[in-house]
Motif scaffolding. Structure first.
Motif, short mmCIF file in Angstrom:
data_model
loop_
_atom_site.label_atom_id
_atom_site.label_comp_id
_atom_site.label_asym_id
_atom_site.label_seq_id
_atom_site.Cartn_x
_atom_site.Cartn_y
_atom_site.Cartn_z
N LYS A 107 9.61 23.80 113.78
CA LYS A 107 10.49 23.00 114.63
C LYS A 107 11.67 22.44 113.84
O LYS A 107 11.57 22.13 112.67
CB LYS A 107 9.72 21.85 115.29
CG LYS A 107 8.83 22.29 116.44
CD LYS A 107 8.29 21.07 117.18
CE LYS A 107 7.56 21.46 118.46
NZ LYS A 107 6.29 22.12 118.20
N ASN A 141 13.63 26.86 118.46
CA ASN A 141 12.92 25.71 117.90
C ASN A 141 11.60 26.11 117.24
O ASN A 141 10.72 25.28 117.03
CB ASN A 141 12.64 24.66 118.98
CG ASN A 141 12.46 23.28 118.39
OD1 ASN A 141 13.09 22.93 117.39
ND2 ASN A 141 11.58 22.49 118.98
N ARG A 142 11.46 27.39 116.92
CA ARG A 142 10.35 27.89 116.09
C ARG A 142 10.88 28.73 114.93
O ARG A 142 10.10 29.34 114.21
CB ARG A 142 9.40 28.76 116.93
CG ARG A 142 8.80 28.10 118.13
CD ARG A 142 7.83 26.99 117.76
NE ARG A 142 7.14 26.47 118.94
CZ ARG A 142 7.60 25.53 119.74
NH1 ARG A 142 8.80 25.01 119.51
NH2 ARG A 142 6.90 25.10 120.77
N SER A 150 4.71 13.41 116.03
CA SER A 150 4.73 14.87 116.11
C SER A 150 3.55 15.40 115.29
O SER A 150 3.44 15.10 114.10
CB SER A 150 6.05 15.42 115.56
OG SER A 150 6.03 16.83 115.57
#
Length: 768
Positions: free
Chosen positions: A296, A178-179, A290
């Motif tokens: 992400k 997720n990076r 967010s």
């Protein structure tokens, strides 16, 4: 699989157990395989291998549920992902239960589930990280987060050892999936970057050597690009507990810079978050913005494809609770997924959505037509395109919207559409064929060319390489905007022109050696303001990796050259080799050519990102009806210092000048004036008490008006701007007091309009 040899003492010390209720990778795939073999599910259930894991080459399986599941149908598509981070396994159980509900519904929801299957194309990925899931289920490390990319403590290179720590964090191996997506990837953690949190999460957020370095991220990316999903949820769990029981929406940076669709995304997130009770039963999940920028998945999904994807943190800091709490979590989170599916088709839910099919001049649906919803638009977004059925879908709130539709070979079409909550608005659009025109480019040189000249022809739909020979070069093109660029070298003066091709047009292009000055040799120039820095041969807009983010008023960095003698010439071309990464639409970099009296002769500005390994070349051209004498070059960087990026790097600037004998013929044709789209770069401050300043680029000149609409599309203010000169304009306006009354708090749309162009931007009024 590779493991570190641990002592017996260490093994006993960190022995860990999972509840048997959790599905391992093998159990997940056995379950899916058994469903795939059920004859009663033929035509309703399909398995698709969307990729393979990075280390162990395990298939990444997506479940597809729909009627006529083996056919691509013109239906809304939704996606649910159970697990990305290895230890966050509650989501797997949530989506497996959804599969069961859809395939074998209880009598109480039988009709509802069948309606969803008949009207939706539903995709579910139980695990996007099977390698990491195997580590957790082996109980080697139930806190493991990443995939199992083989790395080494000495650097991001393989060492054939699984380097992990059985406690939380400190795992050397692995990339945080997720990076690893390429939107804001640069802000993620570098290799073995420590984390200063209070729960020992060092090294757990490594972004990878480059965007999409991991097969798992590539698999999700390719699925997203192949299917235009409307809604999606990715289930996570927060080991720290700080983010537990929250739903994150894309994006609101620095508390003010919002994604173009944020209001409706957040409204939907608010609704379904309120359907999920917290574990302690005292409240419901919290819908939040967010604010991070670090590669992400959910931000990439929205920016790249338009899908409203939500990051949902289920459970609490008790990441892997027992079977009783697993079932409880499943039952509490289920309404969120069902609601999003209902919202996609307007079934017993708000139905505000604009959809339709775009037809070409031949009467057939057009795939790849560009759909711009002007009220929810920005250059940060990738173009929203019609799918293989010619279908577009935009989820909106109640109101009136302006759609601009463009397609290669067709005239653009702009229409107004009204969306309401009672039913989905269907608006098909028929585009008319653009006429074909002839563009002739004549290369004029003193001798026959020894080889063709390479050039680029650019329009709204991309670019193509062209080659020009001596004499006439004829191109048959559709009417529209084009940029012709010949970035010549070996001392020959580059040539570039932006035109609106509305009739057969000829250009004579001089192929000459120009007077050349390498003005970047004199960096930094004496006249300057700001944090400019020279790094080797490269000029940088700031000394650090990122430019300042001070949450303050606008700043202005500039640098100006000494006068350059170009006497006796009438065409000056700057060739700039550079790359930039700035906040889209807000932090422009600009190159201008000025005369000795500081009058503007020509300028170009850019925002967004071209940050790649190599530098790009852009051209800035100034021409004179008589002759130039002396000019100056001005570089400007104007960040608003709220959202920062890597800024601007300039490798080289060359100045060419010549006498162009064809200049008067070239510039006297009215039909060749460029038709560059007018845009509102920003409204500041936003929100405000009603006093605003608006920056407009590419104003075409002449009479203009400013019109303000409320959310219902009603006109609330109309101001004549008078006869303005073309170019960049700053327009001040206020909504505090007019027509004897005050305008209330809320969202409004501001339109700048001329006889041939218009641009729209939203603003917010907040009254104390």
């Amino acid at each position: 699989m590779r493991y570190v040899l641990l002592s017996v003492f260490i093994s006993i010390l960190f022995s860990q157990e999972l509840d048997e209720r959790y599905h391992s990778t093998e159990e997940i795939y056995n379950l899916l395989d058994s469903l795939d073999n059920l004859e009663e599910l033929n035509g309703w259930f399909r398995l698709d291998t969307i990729g393979y894991s990075t280390t162990d080459n395990i298939p990444i399986i997506a479940v597809n549920i729909s009627d006529n599941v083996n056919l691509k149908e013109d239906e809304p598509r939704v996606l649910f992902i159970g697990q990305v981070h290895a230890e966050e396994i509650l989501g797997i159980e949530i989506v497996l239960d959804l599969i069961d509900d859809l395939l074998f519904p209880d009598p109480a929801n039988y009709t509802h589930m069948n309606i969803l299957k008949e009207n939706l194309d539903i995709w579910i990925i139980p695990t996007a990280n099977p390698d990491g899931l195997n580590i957790v289920h082996s109980e080697l490390d139930v806190s493991f987060r990443k995939n199992t990319r083989d790395l080494s403590p000495e650097g991001p290179v393989p060492n054939n050892i699984f380097d992990y720590d059985p406690s939380i964090g400190n795992d050397v191996d692995g990339v945080d999936l997720n990076r690893n997506f390429d939107f804001n990837w640069v802000f993620g953690d570098t290799f073995l970057e420590p984390d200063n949190s209070g729960y020992a999460s060092h090294y757990d957020y490594y972004k990878g050597e480059e965007p999409f370095s991991e097969n798992e991220a590539i698999a999700i990316r390719d699925l997203a690009l192949a299917y235009d999903f409307v809604f999606s949820i990715v289930w996570h769990s927060s080991r720290s507990g700080r983010l537990s029981e929250k739903v994150f929406t894309s994006w609101r940076w620095e508390e003010e810079k919002e994604s173009p669709d944020l209001r409706i995304m957040k409204k939907i997130g608010d609704y379904f978050s309120g359907l999920i009770d917290t574990e302690d039963g005292s409240s419901t999940y919290l819908s939040v913005y967010s604010g991070s920028r670090n590669g992400k998945l959910h931000d990439w999904f929205y920016r790249e494809t338009g899908c409203f994807q939500y990051l949902a943190e289920c459970g609490t800091a008790n990441l892997q609770p027992d079977s009783i709490l697993i079932e409880n979590t499943i039952n509490r989170t289920k309404p969120a997924m069902v609601y999003l599916m209902d919202r996609a088709i307007g079934y017993y839910a708000d139905a505000a959505q604009i959809t339709g099919i775009v037809y070409g001049f031949d009467g057939l649906p057009l795939e790849g037509a560009v759909i711009e919803l002007l009220e929810h638009n920005g250059s940060v977004l990738k173009p929203r395109l019609t799918n293989e059925f010619g279908r577009y879908r935009r989820v909106v709130d109640v109101g009136t919207y302006n759609l601009l539709v463009k397609a290669e070979g067709h005239l653009p079409e702009q229409i107004s559409v009204i969306a309401n909550n009672s039913s989905i608005t269907n608006q098909d659009i028929n585009l008319q064929q653009a006429e074909t025109k002839i563009l002739t480019l004549m290369i004029q040189d003193n001798s026959t060319l020894s080889e063709p000249i390479d050039g680029i022809l650019i329009n709204d739909f991309g670019e193509q390489s062209i080659q020009l020979n001596s004499g006439s070069n004829v191109f048959s093109l559709f009417e529209g905007n084009y940029t012709i660029s010949l970035p010549l070298d070996d001392g020959y003066i580059p040539w570039e022109k932006t035109i609106y091709l509305s009739e057969n047009t000829n250009y004579t292009i001089p192929y000459q050696i120009g007077n050349e000055i390498l003005i970047s040799d004199y960096f930094p120039w004496e006249e300057m303001h700001g944090d400019w820095e020279i790094d080797g041969m490269v000029l940088k807009s700031q000394s650090g990796m990122f430019y300042n983010n001070l949450d303050s008023i606008s700043s202005h960095h500039w640098m100006e050259s000494s006068p350059l003698d170009v006497s006796g010439t009438n065409r000056v071309v700057l060739s700039i080799m550079h790359r930039y990464e700035t906040e889209w639409d807000h932090d422009p970099v600009r190159v201008s050519i000025l005369d000795i009296e500081n009058n503007l002769l020509s300028t170009r500005s850019w925002t967004g990102s071209t940050w790649v390994n190599s530098f790009n070349t852009d051209l800035v051209t100034a021409i004179s009806d008589s002759n130039f004498t002396q000019i100056k070059i001005r570089l400007e960087f104007i960040p608003d210092e709220t959202v920062n990026y890597r800024g601007w790097e300039i490798q080289e600037i060359r100045c060419f000048s010549i006498i162009d004998p064809y200049l008067s013929l070239l510039e006297d044709r009215k039909s060749n004036f460029p038709n560059i789209r007018m845009v509102i770069n920003g409204i500041f401050p936003n929100p405000s008490d009603g006093r605003f300043k608006m920056e407009v680029d590419n104003f075409p000149g002449g009479e203009g008006s400013l019109i303000v609409y409320n959310l219902l599309g009603q006109e609330v203010k109309n101001v004549t701007l008078g006869n303005l000169s073309p170019g960049r304009r700053i327009i001040n306006f206020d909504l505090i007091d007019f027509n004897g009354r005050s305008l209330g708090s809320g969202m409004y749309f501001v339109k700048i309009q001329t006889p041939k162009m218009k641009a729209i931007k939203k603003c917010f009024v907040l009254k104390s």
